[in-house]
Design an enzyme around this catalytic site. Structure first.
Site, PDB file in Angstrom:
ATOM      1  N   SER A  80       2.304   1.521   1.329  1.00 13.29           N
ATOM      2  CA  SER A  80       2.521   2.305   0.120  1.00 13.29           C
ATOM      3  C   SER A  80       1.622   3.540   0.086  1.00 13.29           C
ATOM      4  O   SER A  80       1.853   4.503   0.807  1.00 13.29           O
ATOM      5  CB  SER A  80       2.320   1.408  -1.110  1.00 13.29           C
ATOM      6  OG  SER A  80       2.608   2.112  -2.290  1.00 13.29           O
ATOM      7  N   HIS A 184       6.372   0.155  -7.856  1.00 20.81           N
ATOM      8  CA  HIS A 184       7.433  -0.080  -6.862  1.00 20.81           C
ATOM      9  C   HIS A 184       8.668  -0.713  -7.489  1.00 20.81           C
ATOM     10  O   HIS A 184       9.331  -1.556  -6.885  1.00 20.81           O
ATOM     11  CB  HIS A 184       6.908  -0.942  -5.707  1.00 20.81           C
ATOM     12  CG  HIS A 184       5.584  -0.491  -5.187  1.00 20.81           C
ATOM     13  ND1 HIS A 184       5.374   0.781  -4.700  1.00 20.81           N
ATOM     14  CD2 HIS A 184       4.382  -1.114  -5.123  1.00 20.81           C
ATOM     15  CE1 HIS A 184       4.103   0.906  -4.343  1.00 20.81           C
ATOM     16  NE2 HIS A 184       3.478  -0.216  -4.605  1.00 20.81           N
TER      17      HIS A 184
END
Length: 299
Positions: A80, A184
């Site tokens: 990420s 997310h």
């Protein structure tokens, strides 16, 4: 024959105690740059909000990479937020652009859910299949496929609470995480505009080393798009590790602060045997390493 290597960079959830002092010693220029990008020293407030945590982690990862002096790997792979670091060390963006992106991303994600309606939770048993089924039952999404036994779901807190009850009834367990939003997941859509503005001001170049995306679990094909996708799409870290392994990677080096990425790699390959066995390393900063290690951008 040398072992094919991928270097990993962590996302959030890594320890930052002493990281500011380490950056000041290794790369004082980076510390000055992150203070400029954030408007203050993010290391001093890293525990307060993701708006400070994210630029602090990126700054620490960049400083550590420049001080480690490792040979160029076959690939860089970030979890990420770590994708920003991977793009920087690969030459796709420069270090200061990476810090500006991290600061913008942190601010945008911190402001995306001001009423704190969303959150995240870990599903303890059943892997990705159980987590997906549970998420679909309660209007949630799988946010992170990190490693065996580490699957994270995200969405409205009301849905997470209902999922916890469903899981309990079936002998599973859902544990809420101490985070400020449903990262997310589609609930991060309000963060897109803030990050997009920073991306539009960034110059992207051809990387000298392949960068893999945790959005696609494949070599990154469109960095600006994937950075935006990382806000609202799941993190496919375990699938990415497996895909790298399938290309012949047998050594994973965690170059960020802490050992979170290394821990996920160890769990992912815990049952590997024979030629599939991998090495997972967390190198230490060489003794006496200081600001002489680097005085400018790596890119």
């Amino acid at each position: 024959m040398s072992v094919r290597t991928a270097v990993l960079f962590p996302g959030q959830g890594v320890p930052l105690e002493g990281a500011g002092e380490e950056v000041a010693r290794l790369r004082p220029d980076l510390l000055a740059a992150v203070v400029e990008a954030v408007g203050e020293d993010p290391f001093r407030r890293a525990a307060e909000s993701t708006r400070f945590t994210q630029p602090a982690i990126v700054c620490s990862s960049l400083a550590r990479w420049s001080a480690l002096g490792l040979d160029a790997p076959e690939a860089f792979f970030g979890h990420s937020l770590g994708e920003i670091v991977a793009l920087a060390v690969s030459g796709a963006i420069d270090e200061r652009e990476a810090l500006v992106l991290a600061a913008a991303r942190g601010r945008a994600m911190a402001d995306a859910d001001p009423e704190r309606l969303g959150s995240m939770a870990a599903v303890r048993k059943g892997g990705i299949a159980a987590a997906t089924e549970l998420a679909e039952q309660h209007g949630l999404v799988v946010a992170c496929d990190n490693a065996p036994g580490q699957v994270i779901i995200a969405g409205l807190i009301t849905g997470l609470d209902a999922a916890a009850e469903t899981a309990k009834a079936s002998g599973n367990r859902v544990r809420r995480l101490d985070v400020a939003g449903a990262f997310h997941s589609p609930l991060m859509e309000p963060a897109v505009a803030g990050l997009q503005a920073a991306i539009d001001a960034t110059t992207f170049r051809e990387p000298h080393t392949t960068v893999w995306s945790a959005v696609t679990a494949a070599p990154i094909d469109d960095p600006p798009r994937r950075l935006i996708d990382s806000l609202t799409h799941p993190v496919l870290f375990r699938p990415g590790l497996l895909a790298l392994h399938a290309t012949g990677i047998r050594r994973f080096v965690d170059a960020g602060p802490g050992e979170v990425a290394a821990g996920l790699a160890r769990k992912t390959f815990a049952d590997a045997e024979g030629d599939d066995v991998v090495e997972v390393e967390v190198p230490a900063i060489p003794a006496g390493e200081g600001s002489a290690a680097a005085t400018g951008d790596d890119a």
